[in-house]
Write an enzyme that holds these catalytic residues in place. Structure first.
Site, PDB file in Angstrom:
ATOM      1  N   GLY A  64     -24.271 -42.747  10.056  1.00  0.00           N
ATOM      2  CA  GLY A  64     -24.371 -41.651  11.016  1.00  0.00           C
ATOM      3  C   GLY A  64     -24.934 -40.382  10.386  1.00  0.00           C
ATOM      4  N   CYS A 120      -6.590 -26.705   4.395  1.00  0.00           N
ATOM      5  CA  CYS A 120      -6.805 -27.173   3.028  1.00  0.00           C
ATOM      6  C   CYS A 120      -7.293 -28.614   2.969  1.00  0.00           C
ATOM      7  CB  CYS A 120      -5.530 -27.026   2.211  1.00  0.00           C
ATOM      8  SG  CYS A 120      -4.881 -25.366   2.313  1.00  0.00           S
TER       9      CYS A 120
END
Ligand SMILES: *Cc1c(COP(=O)(O)O)cnc(C)c1O
Length: 401
Positions: A76, A329
């Protein structure tokens, strides 16, 4: 519990999927016996060449394209990079490209790189459900638009876009329409002709194929410069020795996944709706992200107030449940997911988001276990949250007044 996921409950099928044994078996001969290079003139090139062309037919049938319109890539990411980069270069710097604000990073970051090189990128916003705002899109697309690129279905929140309407807007100004269909291919019906799609990206490992292989559908008559150079493979459009086993695996997976798509869609949607219903009923301060009905069958995405998505993910992982989060994070940056911000979530709410992406291998028991763990994880984390404590105190005071 799925016996083949090391005992874990895998609810992260938007990040990758398991292959079936049949798919692996279909690939094996192309490593061991029919390992020839499909570009070879001699006899060893023949079987692999035929096998790859057969996969073009399989994929063509699923999306209503001709086999010649299918170009194999490494996945992709490459297909997305190819379309954006080549369309921009071909159009030149006086033109513009329109993308949505909730595209995959393969589109977003390619667009940013093109902008740095002096190309013009315009970004079409989405509504609170993650569906593209067609009126705003109409304002952004003009005679100078070379390409409109809007994904078929979003990988984080699952919202499904009105492709036909988007294609019509693009075409009304003479622009090409590209869609990143990586999350949609073999999961929901796609018809490139009916939907007016000129270019479409897909990836094998998101529908039960191997990793590192995908394709680009390029409608006959659309001409894009190659992205990879150095050989005559794929009609000179995509150089590099053909990944025969990968392509064969992707073809087998496409065949297996699309065979009973309707049935799978309803089975998976049932699991999804069960999870959504339980979470909404049993977990306070939760918000479903993405459109309620125009939504991928396997997508469950919630934001939970007063917690960090990462802490939730870790507790779930300790309990053998694999999910993902749109919080900071985890993605290596301070900002939460651009998709959650684009649908208007404030930072602090976007930070407490969890995505569960289901497949037809998942069972009702697994979903129930995941919701149970989620629920107790939330209770635990909230009981330690000063924000939550303050909030609850305030609410109590209100009651008294
Ligand atoms: C996974 C994904 C990609 C990247 O595909 P790869 O084959 O892994 O490179 C691109 N777009 C979307 C929407 C995806 O979910």
């Amino acid at each position: 519990m799925s016996s083949d996921s090391k005992g874990a409950i895998f609810l992260d099928n938007a990040s990758t999927t398991a292959m079936r044994k049949e798919t692996l078996d279909a690939m094996t001969p192309y490593f061991l016996e029919d390992y020839g290079n499909p570009s070879s003139i001699h006899s060893m090139g023949r079987t692999p060449r035929d096998a790859c062309n057969h996969v073009r037919e399989i994929i063509g049938r699923i999306i209503n394209a001709a086999p010649e319109e299918i170009y194999f890539t490494s996945g992709g990411t490459e297909s997305d990079n190819w379309v954006l980069t080549s369309a921009a270069r071909k159009a030149g710097k006086g033109k513009n490209i329109v993308i949505s604000t909730i595209e995959h990073h393969a589109i977003i970051e390619t667009a940013e790189a093109l902008e740095k090189d002096g190309y013009t990128i315009r970004r079409a916003p989405v509504d609170a459900d993650g569906i593209i705002d067609l009126d705003k899109l109409k304002e952004l697309v003009d005679e100078n638009t070379a390409l409109v690129s809007v994904m078929t279905a979003n990988n984080e929140i699952g919202s499904i876009q009105p492709l036909k309407e988007i294609a019509a807007i693009a075409h009304s100004k003479g622009a090409l329409f590209h869609t990143d269909a990586v999350q949609a291919m073999c999961h929901i019906p796609i018809d490139v002709k009916e939907m007016g799609i000129d270019l479409l990206s897909a990836s094998g490992h998101k529908f039960g194929g191997p990793k590192g292989v995908g394709f680009l559908f390029m409608r006959r008559g659309v001409r894009l410069e190659p992205f990879m150079r150095g050989g005559a493979q794929e009609e000179g459009k995509r150089a590099g020795t053909t990944n025969v086993p990968g392509i064969v695996g992707m073809g087998k997976a496409a065949e297996l996944e699309s065979a009973d798509m309707e049935e799978k869609m309803s089975k998976i949607s049932e699991l999804r709706d069960h999870a959504i219903e339980r979470i909404e009923k049993e977990i306070p301060f939760s918000k479903l992200n993405g459109h309620r009905t125009k939504r991928l069958p396997g997508n469950v995405n919630f934001s939970f107030r007063f917690v960090e998505g990462e802490s939730l993910l870790m507790i779930m992982n300790m309990n053998g449940i694999c999910v993902s989060t749109g919080s900071a994070c985890a993605s290596g940056s301070l900002d939460p997911s651009h998709v959650l911000l684009a649908i208007g979530l404030p930072h602090e709410i976007a930070h407490g988001s969890v995505r569960m992406s289901l497949s037809d291998r998942n069972t009702l028991e697994e979903i129930d276990k995941a919701v149970d763990v989620l629920k107790s994880a939330l209770e635990k984390l909230r009981s330690m949250s000063p924000l939550y404590e303050d909030y609850v105190k305030k609410e109590r005071c209100k009651d008294v007044i």
